[in-house]
Scaffold this motif. Structure first.
Motif, PDB file in Angstrom:
ATOM      1  N   ASP A   1      38.580  35.686  38.845  1.00 35.39           N
ATOM      2  CA  ASP A   1      37.571  36.562  39.436  1.00 35.39           C
ATOM      3  C   ASP A   1      38.061  36.830  40.855  1.00 35.39           C
ATOM      4  O   ASP A   1      37.639  36.189  41.796  1.00 35.39           O
ATOM      5  CB  ASP A   1      36.243  35.800  39.376  1.00 35.39           C
TER       6      ASP A   1
ATOM      7  N   ASN B   1      37.762  48.243  48.357  1.00 30.81           N
ATOM      8  CA  ASN B   1      38.356  47.611  49.521  1.00 30.81           C
ATOM      9  C   ASN B   1      39.709  46.968  49.203  1.00 30.81           C
ATOM     10  O   ASN B   1      40.625  46.991  50.018  1.00 30.81           O
ATOM     11  CB  ASN B   1      37.350  46.546  50.018  1.00 30.81           C
TER      12      ASN B   1
ATOM     13  N   HIS C   1      40.331  32.425  54.502  1.00 30.53           N
ATOM     14  CA  HIS C   1      39.101  33.074  54.052  1.00 30.53           C
ATOM     15  C   HIS C   1      39.305  34.535  53.672  1.00 30.53           C
ATOM     16  O   HIS C   1      38.371  35.211  53.269  1.00 30.53           O
ATOM     17  CB  HIS C   1      38.043  32.978  55.148  1.00 30.53           C
ATOM     18  N   ARG C   2      40.550  35.056  53.778  1.00 29.39           N
ATOM     19  CA  ARG C   2      40.749  36.480  53.464  1.00 29.39           C
ATOM     20  C   ARG C   2      40.746  36.692  51.951  1.00 29.39           C
ATOM     21  O   ARG C   2      41.665  36.283  51.257  1.00 29.39           O
ATOM     22  CB  ARG C   2      42.087  36.956  54.044  1.00 29.39           C
ATOM     23  N   GLY C   3      39.712  37.321  51.454  1.00 35.19           N
ATOM     24  CA  GLY C   3      39.625  37.598  50.026  1.00 35.19           C
ATOM     25  C   GLY C   3      39.489  36.320  49.223  1.00 35.19           C
ATOM     26  O   GLY C   3      39.469  35.215  49.757  1.00 35.19           O
ATOM     27  N   LYS C   4      39.343  36.494  47.906  1.00 32.15           N
ATOM     28  CA  LYS C   4      39.130  35.342  47.036  1.00 32.15           C
ATOM     29  C   LYS C   4      40.063  35.450  45.848  1.00 32.15           C
ATOM     30  O   LYS C   4      40.050  36.439  45.124  1.00 32.15           O
ATOM     31  CB  LYS C   4      37.671  35.351  46.565  1.00 32.15           C
TER      32      LYS C   4
ATOM     33  N   GLY D   1      35.020  53.112  48.981  1.00 31.72           N
ATOM     34  CA  GLY D   1      36.214  52.930  49.816  1.00 31.72           C
ATOM     35  C   GLY D   1      36.589  54.168  50.594  1.00 31.72           C
ATOM     36  O   GLY D   1      35.731  54.923  51.048  1.00 31.72           O
ATOM     37  N   LYS D   2      37.918  54.368  50.734  1.00 30.52           N
ATOM     38  CA  LYS D   2      38.435  55.471  51.562  1.00 30.52           C
ATOM     39  C   LYS D   2      38.207  56.827  50.924  1.00 30.52           C
ATOM     40  O   LYS D   2      38.061  57.827  51.605  1.00 30.52           O
ATOM     41  CB  LYS D   2      39.944  55.266  51.739  1.00 30.52           C
TER      42      LYS D   2
ATOM     43  N   GLU E   1      27.404  38.143  51.382  1.00 25.65           N
ATOM     44  CA  GLU E   1      27.299  37.354  50.156  1.00 25.65           C
ATOM     45  C   GLU E   1      26.987  35.902  50.506  1.00 25.65           C
ATOM     46  O   GLU E   1      27.195  35.484  51.635  1.00 25.65           O
ATOM     47  CB  GLU E   1      28.636  37.380  49.396  1.00 25.65           C
TER      48      GLU E   1
ATOM     49  N   PHE F   1      30.559  31.603  37.026  1.00 24.42           N
ATOM     50  CA  PHE F   1      31.622  32.583  36.922  1.00 24.42           C
ATOM     51  C   PHE F   1      31.101  33.895  37.451  1.00 24.42           C
ATOM     52  O   PHE F   1      30.030  34.329  37.067  1.00 24.42           O
ATOM     53  CB  PHE F   1      32.056  32.702  35.466  1.00 24.42           C
ATOM     54  N   GLY F   2      31.856  34.537  38.335  1.00 23.00           N
ATOM     55  CA  GLY F   2      31.357  35.769  38.913  1.00 23.00           C
ATOM     56  C   GLY F   2      30.324  35.462  39.970  1.00 23.00           C
ATOM     57  O   GLY F   2      30.483  34.535  40.747  1.00 23.00           O
TER      58      GLY F   2
ATOM     59  N   GLU G   1      35.633  53.885  58.662  1.00 23.10           N
ATOM     60  CA  GLU G   1      35.948  54.663  57.461  1.00 23.10           C
ATOM     61  C   GLU G   1      34.795  55.606  57.093  1.00 23.10           C
ATOM     62  O   GLU G   1      34.995  56.789  56.826  1.00 23.10           O
ATOM     63  CB  GLU G   1      36.169  53.674  56.313  1.00 23.10           C
TER      64      GLU G   1
ATOM     65  N   ALA H   1      30.165  50.047  51.954  1.00 20.04           N
ATOM     66  CA  ALA H   1      31.566  50.316  51.610  1.00 20.04           C
ATOM     67  C   ALA H   1      31.758  51.047  50.291  1.00 20.04           C
ATOM     68  O   ALA H   1      32.884  51.301  49.894  1.00 20.04           O
ATOM     69  CB  ALA H   1      32.323  48.999  51.573  1.00 20.04           C
TER      70      ALA H   1
ATOM     71  N   GLY I   1      37.745  40.972  47.157  1.00 23.62           N
ATOM     72  CA  GLY I   1      37.662  40.917  48.613  1.00 23.62           C
ATOM     73  C   GLY I   1      38.993  41.121  49.316  1.00 23.62           C
ATOM     74  O   GLY I   1      39.205  40.620  50.415  1.00 23.62           O
TER      75      GLY I   1
ATOM     76  N   ARG J   1      35.355  41.942  61.181  1.00 21.97           N
ATOM     77  CA  ARG J   1      36.507  42.533  60.481  1.00 21.97           C
ATOM     78  C   ARG J   1      36.080  43.579  59.446  1.00 21.97           C
ATOM     79  O   ARG J   1      36.508  44.723  59.476  1.00 21.97           O
ATOM     80  CB  ARG J   1      37.278  41.398  59.780  1.00 21.97           C
TER      81      ARG J   1
ATOM     82  N   GLN K   1      35.749  47.959  59.941  1.00 25.63           N
ATOM     83  CA  GLN K   1      36.573  48.784  59.055  1.00 25.63           C
ATOM     84  C   GLN K   1      35.700  49.753  58.250  1.00 25.63           C
ATOM     85  O   GLN K   1      36.004  50.948  58.161  1.00 25.63           O
ATOM     86  CB  GLN K   1      37.339  47.849  58.118  1.00 25.63           C
TER      87      GLN K   1
END
Lengths: 332, 413
Positions: B295, B330, B252-255, A150-151, A108, A263-264, A29, A147, B298, A21, A25
């Protein structure tokens, strides 16, 4: 050669997991913006097809199959990995076995044990790997891998003499844009990724920038975890990088949080008194006092002034205004 | 994920051959406790909590009789350790300690490889131990760690007990196998002891009498699939945190489900790992108090944004909301803010649960941001929401400053 070791006018890419996916993309792009960098891709079981009718990049079952095509064998020199976390190690082995010497891991959450093996492989075989959790690389005069931007990358990127290195992918773009608005163009923006075990670190990149005449200065976005910012300080103290460097290290506030708050990024977990943001800042400031080439920004938005204070010249006009007006206001 | 002591014994030490004294894991006093103490003579009883320094907190007790042991079991189960409730207690045969070592394995980011850390003077207070008495050896991950190498290291650092050299080196090698194969980030034994053998005074035994293991959350088999659930902050999840956890579970699409509550009054809807971090710390630096941390990234779909928006806005006691993120590569701004956030506001309004009178500061850019920010503005106008909306012309971390200035000018600090 124009560009850097990480992305130049000879860079031609094979994408592992190209029909996924996100990968499809991003490739479609990127090829619209900077055609001709991505040459082929691999998805087991989809060999013999093309990515999309209006983006006819050939897809192969294996890297070996792809490189049987003579033209690809001659051109392709860079891997871009977009497979699930537990398949990354396999993809790295496959690329190395087929002679690819430079690769990006965008994925990730790569298991840390796999990252350790990947780094050791890279070291022993003389291969350069960027990531995991890299967003890719952007060289405005050449194009991009991954990426970043982006666009419409032109919002954030204009050709110039600054290099932005960041653990955070998102901040690679946001920081480039902040500098562009203040008159600094980008020579290269590289998202090295925020994993605890990073295959390419700030201190791995800086010697490349030292010898590149196109680079005037560097901006680093650091985070807690690991000792990669500390290694920058050590490198500069030894004279391995002598150009101006503006740094911001995120995560000071985490030291006030209860232990164990993640966090993060995974790498931004404060670990057992090691790699804390305040330790990194202290070490960089100490070396900076001696060399006069490092400035650590207290606030993120002070990074531009930090760079200016080191005498770095603007690439073009500063479009900053002291009172930025909101797009919309419903306050009064 | 951090493991309880007994989990390391059960799932790692048994499997890979790291000896521990006989033990029993229990939650209630009972005959089995008495029988156990009778069998081994003297026992140690320890609370099973994730927090360290149990000894100092009084969570380690000793007993010579079954009755004594049962009293301790009952008391320890009822006592929190630094605010953490024990899941169970472990009863263990008390060993006669002759010597205490510290041994651990972890990954070091400096050489970027696994490291073997050892001190011949282990035990309580290892954190304050003279660094020159703690030794670190790098391990080639492709080769592993053989016992002969460990013997070389032991001799190098002055370990002189020849009678036990081979046995010790093999147990430490087993520990490394356990560390590597369980995909740990840390496996620490303090102390690893040389103990007298009751049946044969000539002989010594080597035993691990504590264990701290952190399993990689990104391991090939996620630790949450093997071990029981545990809270991340040493406290149970709040109801909004628990609800947020569910957002990403089956989609699972994005967080969008990363949400931690704090006791401040600024609702924080922040985007991106690095971006969120620096926005929050600017908020702290200005003396403002975040009500939560998020946070989001995605490119999550509108439904997820709707859910997390409602969770953020339903925390009682907010005085302002900061919607803030960098220039997304994105994430669609029309979908996340224009659809997700706006629909949450509209629905909360309709249900009469929308928090009125808050100050909103928005700063965002990325794909379709013009459209998304305009949709949000129209929603503000329609619903009488007071706020300002910026694009990336405003440097990212100046957004919290704008919020600060507005709150100050309205005497809301």
């Amino acid at each position: 050669m124009r560009g850097t070791k990480y992305l130049n006018d000879k860079t031609r890419v094979i994408v592992i997991g190209i029909t996924g996916r996100e990968a499809s993309q991003v490739v479609i792009e990127s090829e619209k913006l900077y055609p001709g960098i991505v040459k082929c891709g691999v998805t087991p079981g989809k060999g013999g097809t093309v990515l999309k009718e209006d983006c006819p990049i050939p897809v192969f079952d294996t890297v070996k199959d792809a490189l049987k095509v003579n033209k690809l064998k001659q051109l392709v020199n860079t891997g871009l990995i977009y497979v699930p976390p537990t398949s990354v190690l396999d993809a790295v082995y496959e690329l190395i076995d087929n002679g690819i010497k430079l690769m990006y891991v965008i994925t990730e959450h790569v298991p840390i044990r796999d990252s350790i093996i990947i780094y050791e492989l890279a070291r022993e075989k003389g291969v350069t790997i960027i990531g995991g959790t890299s967003l890719g690389c952007f060289v405005p005069s050449i194009g991009r891998i991954g990426a970043i931007g982006g666009k419409d990358p032109s919002v954030a990127f204009k050709d110039g003499s600054l290099v932005v290195l960041s653990k955070s992918g998102g901040l690679t773009v946001t920081t480039s844009e902040m500098f562009k608005r203040r008159g600094f163009g980008i020579y290269m923006a590289l998202a090295v990724g925020g994993d605890v075990i990073a295959c390419t670190t700030f201190a791995d990149v800086l010697p490349e920038l030292e010898k590149d005449k196109n680079v005037q200065a560097c901006v680093i976005m650091g985070e807690p975890g690991g000792v990669y910012e500390e290694q920058v300080a050590e490198l500069i103290a030894k004279g391995g990088y002598t150009k101006p460097l503006a740094v911001f290290v995120a995560g000071v506030f985490q030291e006030m949080m209860p232990e164990g708050v993640a966090f993060g990024h995974a790498g931004a977990i404060v670990e057992r008194g090691m790699g804390k943001a305040t330790d990194k800042i202290k070490m960089l400031e100490e070396v900076g006092k001696k060399t006069g080439t490092i400035k650590v920004a207290k606030f993120y938005h002070e990074l531009v002034n930090s760079l200016v204070s080191l005498g770095v010249k603007r690439d073009f006009g500063d479009s900053y205004t002291d009172s930025v007006k909101p797009l919309y206001n419903t306050l009064d | 994920m951090k493991l309880y002591e007994y989990e390391t014994y059960d799932t790692i030490f048994k499997k890979y051959g790291v000896p521990v004294p006989k033990y029993l894991v229990i939650q209630h006093p009972g005959q089995n406790v008495s029988d156990f103490v009778e069998q081994c003579g003297e026992a140690v009883i320890k609370s099973q909590v994730l927090v360290g320094k149990r000894g100092k907190a009084g969570a380690v007790k000793f007993a010579k009789t079954g009755d004594e042991a049962n009293e301790h079991v009952k008391a320890l189960m009822e006592t929190e350790v630094y605010g953490e409730k024990p899941v169970s207690v472990i009863i263990q045969e008390k060993a006669s300690i002759l010597k205490e070592l510290y041994v651990s394995f972890t990954y070091s980011s400096k050489p970027r490889c696994p490291v073997f850390v050892i001190s011949l003077e282990g035990g309580i207070g290892i954190e304050e131990q003279d660094p020159s008495k703690i030794f670190t050896f790098e391990i080639n991950p492709l080769e592993g760690l053989f016992p002969y190498k460990i013997r070389e290291y032991l001799i190098e650092i002055g370990f002189d007990d020849k009678a036990i050299l081979r046995q010790l080196s093999e147990i430490i090698a087993n520990m490394y196998k356990g560390f590597w194969n369980s995909e740990s980030r840390l496996l620490e034994v303090n102390p690893l002891i040389m103990a007298g053998d009751k049946t044969n005074p000539e002989k010594q035994k080597i035993l691990a009498i504590d264990a701290v293991t952190i399993i990689d959350d990104d391991a090939r088999i996620a630790p949450s699939k093997i071990y029981i659930a545990r809270g991340a902050m040493g406290r149970p999840l709040t109801k909004r945190e628990a609800a947020a956890h569910l957002i990403d579970r089956d989609d699972h699409r994005g967080k969008a489900g990363s949400y931690v509550e704090l006791d401040g009054d600024i609702g924080m809807m922040t985007f991106g790992g690095g971006g969120s971090t620096i926005i929050v710390e600017t908020v702290f630096a200005l003396g403002l108090k975040p009500a939560n941390l998020t946070d989001i990234g995605g490119n999550p779909p509108a439904e997820k944004m709707n859910k997390i928006s409602k969770i953020i806005l339903s925390k009682p006691g907010l005085k302002a909301v900061l919607v803030c993120g960098g220039t997304a590569s994105n994430t669609r701004i029309d979908v996340t803010l224009g659809e997700g956030l706006v629909s949450a506001i509209e629905e909360m309004k309709k249900d009469g649960i929308f928090p009125e009178g808050l100050v909103w500061v928005v700063r965002r850019s990325g794909p379709e941001y013009q459209k998304g920010l305009k949709m949000l503005y129209e929603c503000f106008v329609k619903n009488g929401i007071r706020g300002v909306i910026y694009n990336s012309e405003l440097p990212l971390t100046e957004a919290p400053q704008k919020l600060y200035e507005i709150l100050k000018s309205k005497n809301m600090l």
